[in-house]
Design a protein around this motif. Sequence first.
Motif, PDB file in Angstrom:
ATOM      1  N   GLN A  27       0.837  -1.208   0.000  1.00 47.23           N
ATOM      2  CA  GLN A  27       0.000   0.000   0.000  1.00 47.23           C
ATOM      3  C   GLN A  27       0.875   1.262   0.000  1.00 47.23           C
ATOM      4  O   GLN A  27       0.556   2.249  -0.659  1.00 47.23           O
ATOM      5  CB  GLN A  27      -0.956  -0.010   1.187  1.00 47.23           C
ATOM      6  CG  GLN A  27      -1.996  -1.130   1.093  1.00 47.23           C
ATOM      7  CD  GLN A  27      -2.915  -1.163   2.306  1.00 47.23           C
ATOM      8  OE1 GLN A  27      -3.750  -0.296   2.485  1.00 47.23           O
ATOM      9  NE2 GLN A  27      -2.778  -2.160   3.152  1.00 47.23           N
ATOM     10  N   PHE A  30       2.149   1.818  -3.427  1.00 49.24           N
ATOM     11  CA  PHE A  30       1.114   2.379  -4.301  1.00 49.24           C
ATOM     12  C   PHE A  30       0.999   3.896  -4.112  1.00 49.24           C
ATOM     13  O   PHE A  30       1.044   4.657  -5.081  1.00 49.24           O
ATOM     14  CB  PHE A  30      -0.258   1.714  -4.069  1.00 49.24           C
ATOM     15  CG  PHE A  30      -1.328   2.490  -4.767  1.00 49.24           C
ATOM     16  CD1 PHE A  30      -1.468   2.397  -6.151  1.00 49.24           C
ATOM     17  CD2 PHE A  30      -2.126   3.398  -4.082  1.00 49.24           C
ATOM     18  CE1 PHE A  30      -2.397   3.180  -6.830  1.00 49.24           C
ATOM     19  CE2 PHE A  30      -3.052   4.186  -4.752  1.00 49.24           C
ATOM     20  CZ  PHE A  30      -3.185   4.079  -6.127  1.00 49.24           C
ATOM     21  N   VAL A  31       0.891   4.355  -2.861  1.00 53.28           N
ATOM     22  CA  VAL A  31       0.649   5.805  -2.687  1.00 53.28           C
ATOM     23  C   VAL A  31       1.872   6.647  -3.051  1.00 53.28           C
ATOM     24  O   VAL A  31       1.734   7.795  -3.448  1.00 53.28           O
ATOM     25  CB  VAL A  31       0.134   6.199  -1.274  1.00 53.28           C
ATOM     26  CG1 VAL A  31      -1.201   5.543  -0.992  1.00 53.28           C
ATOM     27  CG2 VAL A  31       1.129   5.887  -0.182  1.00 53.28           C
ATOM     28  N   ALA A  34       1.510   7.329  -6.709  1.00 49.58           N
ATOM     29  CA  ALA A  34       0.212   7.898  -7.134  1.00 49.58           C
ATOM     30  C   ALA A  34       0.301   9.430  -7.112  1.00 49.58           C
ATOM     31  O   ALA A  34       1.234   9.982  -6.526  1.00 49.58           O
ATOM     32  CB  ALA A  34      -0.876   7.423  -6.172  1.00 49.58           C
ATOM     33  N   THR A 302     -11.389  -0.004 -13.686  1.00 49.41           N
ATOM     34  CA  THR A 302     -11.756   1.043 -12.718  1.00 49.41           C
ATOM     35  C   THR A 302     -11.830   0.525 -11.273  1.00 49.41           C
ATOM     36  O   THR A 302     -12.227   1.244 -10.368  1.00 49.41           O
ATOM     37  CB  THR A 302     -13.125   1.685 -13.067  1.00 49.41           C
ATOM     38  OG1 THR A 302     -14.118   0.643 -13.116  1.00 49.41           O
ATOM     39  CG2 THR A 302     -13.071   2.425 -14.384  1.00 49.41           C
ATOM     40  N   GLU A 304     -10.992  -0.250  -7.608  1.00 45.99           N
ATOM     41  CA  GLU A 304     -10.114   0.373  -6.613  1.00 45.99           C
ATOM     42  C   GLU A 304     -10.232  -0.409  -5.311  1.00 45.99           C
ATOM     43  O   GLU A 304     -11.302  -0.917  -4.991  1.00 45.99           O
ATOM     44  CB  GLU A 304     -10.566   1.806  -6.312  1.00 45.99           C
ATOM     45  CG  GLU A 304     -10.396   2.782  -7.458  1.00 45.99           C
ATOM     46  CD  GLU A 304     -10.980   4.154  -7.116  1.00 45.99           C
ATOM     47  OE1 GLU A 304     -10.264   5.144  -7.246  1.00 45.99           O
ATOM     48  OE2 GLU A 304     -12.152   4.212  -6.714  1.00 45.99           O
ATOM     49  N   ARG A 305      -9.124  -0.443  -4.573  1.00 48.17           N
ATOM     50  CA  ARG A 305      -9.174  -1.000  -3.217  1.00 48.17           C
ATOM     51  C   ARG A 305      -9.257   0.179  -2.248  1.00 48.17           C
ATOM     52  O   ARG A 305      -9.286   1.334  -2.675  1.00 48.17           O
ATOM     53  CB  ARG A 305      -7.916  -1.837  -2.940  1.00 48.17           C
ATOM     54  CG  ARG A 305      -7.742  -3.021  -3.873  1.00 48.17           C
ATOM     55  CD  ARG A 305      -6.311  -3.519  -3.850  1.00 48.17           C
ATOM     56  NE  ARG A 305      -5.395  -2.468  -4.253  1.00 48.17           N
ATOM     57  CZ  ARG A 305      -4.069  -2.489  -4.056  1.00 48.17           C
ATOM     58  NH1 ARG A 305      -3.512  -3.525  -3.469  1.00 48.17           N
ATOM     59  NH2 ARG A 305      -3.308  -1.490  -4.445  1.00 48.17           N
ATOM     60  N   GLU A 308      -6.560   2.896  -2.966  1.00 48.78           N
ATOM     61  CA  GLU A 308      -6.805   3.771  -4.121  1.00 48.78           C
ATOM     62  C   GLU A 308      -7.911   4.770  -3.796  1.00 48.78           C
ATOM     63  O   GLU A 308      -7.845   5.944  -4.159  1.00 48.78           O
ATOM     64  CB  GLU A 308      -7.213   2.957  -5.361  1.00 48.78           C
ATOM     65  CG  GLU A 308      -6.061   2.256  -6.072  1.00 48.78           C
ATOM     66  CD  GLU A 308      -5.807   0.853  -5.562  1.00 48.78           C
ATOM     67  OE1 GLU A 308      -6.495   0.433  -4.593  1.00 48.78           O
ATOM     68  OE2 GLU A 308      -4.928   0.154  -6.107  1.00 48.78           O
ATOM     69  N   GLN A 309      -8.952   4.267  -3.098  1.00 50.63           N
ATOM     70  CA  GLN A 309     -10.063   5.152  -2.729  1.00 50.63           C
ATOM     71  C   GLN A 309      -9.577   6.305  -1.849  1.00 50.63           C
ATOM     72  O   GLN A 309      -9.950   7.455  -2.050  1.00 50.63           O
ATOM     73  CB  GLN A 309     -11.115   4.336  -1.952  1.00 50.63           C
ATOM     74  CG  GLN A 309     -11.993   3.480  -2.828  1.00 50.63           C
ATOM     75  CD  GLN A 309     -13.322   4.164  -3.099  1.00 50.63           C
ATOM     76  OE1 GLN A 309     -14.149   4.288  -2.216  1.00 50.63           O
ATOM     77  NE2 GLN A 309     -13.520   4.592  -4.325  1.00 50.63           N
ATOM     78  N   GLN A 311      -6.437   7.543  -1.407  1.00 49.11           N
ATOM     79  CA  GLN A 311      -5.515   8.481  -2.050  1.00 49.11           C
ATOM     80  C   GLN A 311      -6.312   9.428  -2.961  1.00 49.11           C
ATOM     81  O   GLN A 311      -6.061  10.626  -3.007  1.00 49.11           O
ATOM     82  CB  GLN A 311      -4.446   7.699  -2.845  1.00 49.11           C
ATOM     83  CG  GLN A 311      -3.337   8.565  -3.423  1.00 49.11           C
ATOM     84  CD  GLN A 311      -2.339   9.109  -2.378  1.00 49.11           C
ATOM     85  OE1 GLN A 311      -2.372   8.734  -1.205  1.00 49.11           O
ATOM     86  NE2 GLN A 311      -1.472  10.016  -2.795  1.00 49.11           N
ATOM     87  N   ARG A 312      -7.306   8.885  -3.657  1.00 47.89           N
ATOM     88  CA  ARG A 312      -8.127   9.719  -4.548  1.00 47.89           C
ATOM     89  C   ARG A 312      -8.994  10.694  -3.737  1.00 47.89           C
ATOM     90  O   ARG A 312      -9.183  11.847  -4.120  1.00 47.89           O
ATOM     91  CB  ARG A 312      -9.005   8.808  -5.433  1.00 47.89           C
ATOM     92  CG  ARG A 312      -9.744   9.544  -6.534  1.00 47.89           C
ATOM     93  CD  ARG A 312     -10.127   8.598  -7.656  1.00 47.89           C
ATOM     94  NE  ARG A 312     -11.202   7.661  -7.329  1.00 47.89           N
ATOM     95  CZ  ARG A 312     -12.500   7.914  -7.471  1.00 47.89           C
ATOM     96  NH1 ARG A 312     -12.904   9.086  -7.910  1.00 47.89           N
ATOM     97  NH2 ARG A 312     -13.405   6.988  -7.177  1.00 47.89           N
TER      98      ARG A 312
END
Length: 399
Positions: A27, A30-31, A34, A302, A304-305, A308-309, A311-312
């Motif tokens: 995780q 990922f961020v 991103a 599209t 998201e886990r 992703e949710q 960070q967005r």
Amino acid sequence: MQIEPLIQGVVARSSHPYGCRASIKEQIDFVKQAPQIKKGPKRVLIIGASSGFGLAARIALTFGGAEADTIGVSFERGPSDKGVGSAGWYNNIFFKEEAIHHGRTAINIVGDAFSDTVRNQVIEAIETYFEGEVDLVIYSLATGVRPMPNSEEFWRSVIKPIGESVTGASIMLENDQWVESSLEPATEEEAAATIKVMGGDDWESWIDALINSESVAEGCKTIAFSYMGPEVTHPIYLDGTLGRAKVDLHQTSHSLNLKMANFGGSAHATVCKALVTKASVFIPALSPYLLALYRVMKEKGTHERCIEQMQRLFTTKLYDQEKVPVDGERLIRIDDLELDPQVQQEVSAILEQMNADNFKELGDYEGFKDEFMKLNGFNFEGVDYSQDISLKTLKALKP
Ligand code: NAI
């Protein structure tokens, strides 16, 4: 000992510490790559920080650009002679290890978030580590029970429809079986207890406690998570006991927003996407929807886990914008990709066909189960699951 996955129904009874560490690292990776949170908060309190959305929010805010220090509250079980302990216990430990390595402060408070003891511990930690103030409070508890104040009794939430019974299937992760059941409607008493446990009351009391202790910084924001979902899920969710609790949470967000305005801040309920978490696999009749949704969103690219949710959420909604974008009910919507009409049309078409014999082919059962296993530290490449781990080593790890 070697740690094996143990699942009872839909509940994990074991977790793999080093798999939990792999999950945290994945995780974080990922961020880091991103889009970054540019004007994020620096001092964050997360109530429900050890798994699901709360943990993802903590990782995003620490490693995804904001460089936040965090205090995380959770209710988790450590290793004992009875078992290795819960995934959230190890998530706390390895998140903290990574955060410190990154030069950030991370404080874990493990105890009952409903209790005064934990509230006082948090306020003390804010004094000690945050110079007395927080910039963001995230309320991300998912639980079935809340102790009644000054009493030995509990409110217990139920996941039931209201008014009419609902028939649907749950999937037992223990043996991959599809189990049909009929849920009787909740009584008024059960619905009221669910609101007490999962509605806005405790969120509000946390914010009141922080205001009273003068722990709220100028511009401080607070968010709590909600779910609404498409119509196919409404009988068990939005129109049921959980939905009532979420409506209560939405209403609380408005009254809290007025209180936070005194500090130039805000309060928002944030509606998230349906995802596999420790809490959500428990919701009867929701799993078939999740299988169909995962299949369609993955096909469309599209999916998201939680990470992703979150960070967005921070980069496109809560921070870095002139104004927080909200819908007509003043809710932040990060469930937009789930509710895309094309996605929902395809999900409905799959659900119409799905049954006990074909759910593995029609839905993304493999992905659903894999995510559940990963929540508990299993199925990670690069983790040696045959290694011998001693209870003594695990007991030496402190949150
Ligand atoms: P989760 O089960 O992964 O995390 C719950 C957290 O609450 C954990 O950190 C746990 O330790 C903590 N907790 C539970 N009881 C506690 C207590 N008494 N004291 C202190 N900590 C306690 O759950 P998840 O799914 O991340 O849920 C968080 C919120 O997000 C909930 O409000 C849920 O309704 C909402 N949500 C979840 C969705 C989903 O599909 N999973 C979708 C949309 C919203």
